[in-house]
Motif scaffolding. Structure first.
Motif, PDB file in Angstrom:
ATOM      1  N   THR A  79       8.421  43.339  82.594  1.00  0.00           N
ATOM      2  CA  THR A  79       8.063  44.564  81.877  1.00  0.00           C
ATOM      3  C   THR A  79       9.232  45.546  81.909  1.00  0.00           C
ATOM      4  O   THR A  79       9.966  45.616  82.888  1.00  0.00           O
ATOM      5  CB  THR A  79       6.826  45.215  82.537  1.00  0.00           C
ATOM      6  OG1 THR A  79       5.751  44.287  82.499  1.00  0.00           O
ATOM      7  CG2 THR A  79       6.428  46.493  81.850  1.00  0.00           C
ATOM      8  N   GLU A  80       9.382  46.301  80.833  1.00  0.00           N
ATOM      9  CA  GLU A  80      10.400  47.357  80.801  1.00  0.00           C
ATOM     10  C   GLU A  80       9.721  48.713  80.714  1.00  0.00           C
ATOM     11  O   GLU A  80       8.849  48.927  79.872  1.00  0.00           O
ATOM     12  CB  GLU A  80      11.351  47.210  79.631  1.00  0.00           C
ATOM     13  CG  GLU A  80      12.403  48.317  79.634  1.00  0.00           C
ATOM     14  CD  GLU A  80      13.433  48.201  78.541  1.00  0.00           C
ATOM     15  OE1 GLU A  80      14.614  48.389  78.863  1.00  0.00           O
ATOM     16  OE2 GLU A  80      13.057  47.922  77.387  1.00  0.00           O
ATOM     17  N   VAL A  81      10.131  49.614  81.603  1.00  0.00           N
ATOM     18  CA  VAL A  81       9.696  51.002  81.545  1.00  0.00           C
ATOM     19  C   VAL A  81      10.701  51.728  80.664  1.00  0.00           C
ATOM     20  O   VAL A  81      11.904  51.661  80.890  1.00  0.00           O
ATOM     21  CB  VAL A  81       9.664  51.650  82.949  1.00  0.00           C
ATOM     22  CG1 VAL A  81       9.264  53.115  82.857  1.00  0.00           C
ATOM     23  CG2 VAL A  81       8.733  50.888  83.880  1.00  0.00           C
ATOM     24  N   ASP A  82      10.192  52.391  79.626  1.00  0.00           N
ATOM     25  CA  ASP A  82      11.054  53.129  78.705  1.00  0.00           C
ATOM     26  C   ASP A  82      10.485  54.523  78.524  1.00  0.00           C
ATOM     27  O   ASP A  82       9.387  54.833  79.002  1.00  0.00           O
ATOM     28  CB  ASP A  82      11.135  52.388  77.364  1.00  0.00           C
ATOM     29  CG  ASP A  82      12.333  52.828  76.529  1.00  0.00           C
ATOM     30  OD1 ASP A  82      13.147  53.639  77.010  1.00  0.00           O
ATOM     31  OD2 ASP A  82      12.453  52.357  75.383  1.00  0.00           O
ATOM     32  N   TYR A  83      11.224  55.362  77.849  1.00  0.00           N
ATOM     33  CA  TYR A  83      10.776  56.724  77.544  1.00  0.00           C
ATOM     34  C   TYR A  83      11.039  56.970  76.080  1.00  0.00           C
ATOM     35  O   TYR A  83      12.138  56.712  75.590  1.00  0.00           O
ATOM     36  CB  TYR A  83      11.524  57.743  78.413  1.00  0.00           C
ATOM     37  CG  TYR A  83      10.973  59.139  78.302  1.00  0.00           C
ATOM     38  CD1 TYR A  83       9.884  59.534  79.065  1.00  0.00           C
ATOM     39  CD2 TYR A  83      11.538  60.062  77.427  1.00  0.00           C
ATOM     40  CE1 TYR A  83       9.361  60.811  78.971  1.00  0.00           C
ATOM     41  CE2 TYR A  83      11.023  61.341  77.330  1.00  0.00           C
ATOM     42  CZ  TYR A  83       9.940  61.707  78.102  1.00  0.00           C
ATOM     43  OH  TYR A  83       9.417  62.975  78.009  1.00  0.00           O
ATOM     44  N   GLU A  84      10.020  57.445  75.360  1.00  0.00           N
ATOM     45  CA  GLU A  84      10.157  57.669  73.928  1.00  0.00           C
ATOM     46  C   GLU A  84       9.882  59.120  73.585  1.00  0.00           C
ATOM     47  O   GLU A  84       8.994  59.743  74.165  1.00  0.00           O
ATOM     48  CB  GLU A  84       9.161  56.797  73.153  1.00  0.00           C
ATOM     49  CG  GLU A  84       9.451  55.329  73.224  1.00  0.00           C
ATOM     50  CD  GLU A  84       8.473  54.503  72.394  1.00  0.00           C
ATOM     51  OE1 GLU A  84       7.457  55.064  71.904  1.00  0.00           O
ATOM     52  OE2 GLU A  84       8.726  53.312  72.230  1.00  0.00           O
ATOM     53  N   GLU A  85      10.649  59.624  72.633  1.00  0.00           N
ATOM     54  CA  GLU A  85      10.426  60.957  72.097  1.00  0.00           C
ATOM     55  C   GLU A  85      10.173  60.797  70.608  1.00  0.00           C
ATOM     56  O   GLU A  85      11.034  60.323  69.878  1.00  0.00           O
ATOM     57  CB  GLU A  85      11.635  61.847  72.359  1.00  0.00           C
ATOM     58  CG  GLU A  85      11.883  62.083  73.838  1.00  0.00           C
ATOM     59  CD  GLU A  85      13.141  62.877  74.124  1.00  0.00           C
ATOM     60  OE1 GLU A  85      13.972  63.050  73.212  1.00  0.00           O
ATOM     61  OE2 GLU A  85      13.287  63.334  75.257  1.00  0.00           O
ATOM     62  N   THR A  86       8.972  61.158  70.161  1.00  0.00           N
ATOM     63  CA  THR A  86       8.606  61.050  68.752  1.00  0.00           C
ATOM     64  C   THR A  86       8.040  62.392  68.279  1.00  0.00           C
ATOM     65  O   THR A  86       7.851  63.302  69.084  1.00  0.00           O
ATOM     66  CB  THR A  86       7.541  59.953  68.534  1.00  0.00           C
ATOM     67  OG1 THR A  86       6.321  60.361  69.175  1.00  0.00           O
ATOM     68  CG2 THR A  86       7.989  58.609  69.086  1.00  0.00           C
ATOM     69  N   GLU A  87       7.741  62.468  66.996  1.00  0.00           N
ATOM     70  CA  GLU A  87       7.134  63.684  66.451  1.00  0.00           C
ATOM     71  C   GLU A  87       5.775  63.953  67.081  1.00  0.00           C
ATOM     72  O   GLU A  87       5.355  65.096  67.221  1.00  0.00           O
ATOM     73  CB  GLU A  87       6.985  63.566  64.941  1.00  0.00           C
ATOM     74  CG  GLU A  87       8.305  63.620  64.204  1.00  0.00           C
ATOM     75  CD  GLU A  87       8.124  63.510  62.703  1.00  0.00           C
ATOM     76  OE1 GLU A  87       6.997  63.674  62.219  1.00  0.00           O
ATOM     77  OE2 GLU A  87       9.143  63.282  62.027  1.00  0.00           O
ATOM     78  N   ALA A  88       5.078  62.895  67.453  1.00  0.00           N
ATOM     79  CA  ALA A  88       3.752  63.018  68.060  1.00  0.00           C
ATOM     80  C   ALA A  88       3.820  63.459  69.515  1.00  0.00           C
ATOM     81  O   ALA A  88       2.818  63.871  70.101  1.00  0.00           O
ATOM     82  CB  ALA A  88       2.986  61.709  67.948  1.00  0.00           C
ATOM     83  N   GLY A  89       4.963  63.358  70.135  1.00  0.00           N
ATOM     84  CA  GLY A  89       5.108  63.735  71.534  1.00  0.00           C
ATOM     85  C   GLY A  89       6.084  62.814  72.245  1.00  0.00           C
ATOM     86  O   GLY A  89       6.747  61.988  71.625  1.00  0.00           O
ATOM     87  N   SER A  90       6.152  62.948  73.540  1.00  0.00           N
ATOM     88  CA  SER A  90       7.061  62.119  74.317  1.00  0.00           C
ATOM     89  C   SER A  90       6.341  61.594  75.544  1.00  0.00           C
ATOM     90  O   SER A  90       5.359  62.178  75.997  1.00  0.00           O
ATOM     91  CB  SER A  90       8.302  62.908  74.712  1.00  0.00           C
ATOM     92  OG  SER A  90       7.936  64.040  75.455  1.00  0.00           O
ATOM     93  N   GLY A  91       6.833  60.470  76.051  1.00  0.00           N
ATOM     94  CA  GLY A  91       6.231  59.918  77.255  1.00  0.00           C
ATOM     95  C   GLY A  91       6.767  58.552  77.582  1.00  0.00           C
ATOM     96  O   GLY A  91       7.564  57.972  76.830  1.00  0.00           O
ATOM     97  N   PHE A  92       6.332  58.051  78.706  1.00  0.00           N
ATOM     98  CA  PHE A  92       6.770  56.746  79.177  1.00  0.00           C
ATOM     99  C   PHE A  92       5.991  55.647  78.476  1.00  0.00           C
ATOM    100  O   PHE A  92       4.818  55.814  78.129  1.00  0.00           O
ATOM    101  CB  PHE A  92       6.564  56.630  80.701  1.00  0.00           C
ATOM    102  CG  PHE A  92       7.477  57.520  81.469  1.00  0.00           C
ATOM    103  CD1 PHE A  92       8.786  57.145  81.730  1.00  0.00           C
ATOM    104  CD2 PHE A  92       7.036  58.742  81.938  1.00  0.00           C
ATOM    105  CE1 PHE A  92       9.643  57.974  82.431  1.00  0.00           C
ATOM    106  CE2 PHE A  92       7.881  59.585  82.649  1.00  0.00           C
ATOM    107  CZ  PHE A  92       9.171  59.184  82.891  1.00  0.00           C
ATOM    108  N   THR A  93       6.647  54.522  78.280  1.00  0.00           N
ATOM    109  CA  THR A  93       6.009  53.350  77.712  1.00  0.00           C
ATOM    110  C   THR A  93       6.309  52.158  78.602  1.00  0.00           C
ATOM    111  O   THR A  93       7.326  52.138  79.298  1.00  0.00           O
ATOM    112  CB  THR A  93       6.500  53.046  76.282  1.00  0.00           C
ATOM    113  OG1 THR A  93       7.916  52.786  76.321  1.00  0.00           O
ATOM    114  CG2 THR A  93       6.209  54.195  75.339  1.00  0.00           C
TER     115      THR A  93
END
Length: 96
Positions: A79-93
């Motif tokens: 599994t890969e822990v990533d972090y995303e920033e989108t128009e809907a918000g940001s958070g870990f994936t």
């Protein structure tokens, strides 16, 4: 035998984890818990800060203390822990 690094942490996620630990003054006895919640078809990945127990494996991955319950290890390997920033918000994936 347990793998040396059962999960990956992206560069952005690593920075966000380090910032979160520092900003919230989380003690270094805590680590990033990666695991599963629920079971069967309804199982979901679990991610949060926690203290290790006797049921856990503790790893240092990219300078981040990672805690994985021994019972969850086979489900989170790769599994890969990533972090995303989108128009809907940001958070870990978590992506397998």
């Amino acid at each position: 035998m347990t793998p040396a690094n059962p999960i990956r942490i992206s560069t952005l996620a690593r920075q966000e984890i380090a910032d979160t630990l520092r900003i919230h003054k989380i003690p270094d006895t805590y680590g990033l818990r990666v695991g599963m919640k629920g079971g069967g078809c309804g199982a979901q990945f679990l991610l949060g800060f926690d203290l290790p127990t006797e049921n856990d494996h503790v790893y240092t991955i990219e300078s981040i203390k990672v805690i994985i319950d021994k019972r969850h290890l086979m489900y989170v390997i790769g599994t890969e822990v990533d972090y995303e920033e989108t128009e809907a918000g940001s958070g870990f994936t978590l992506v397998k």
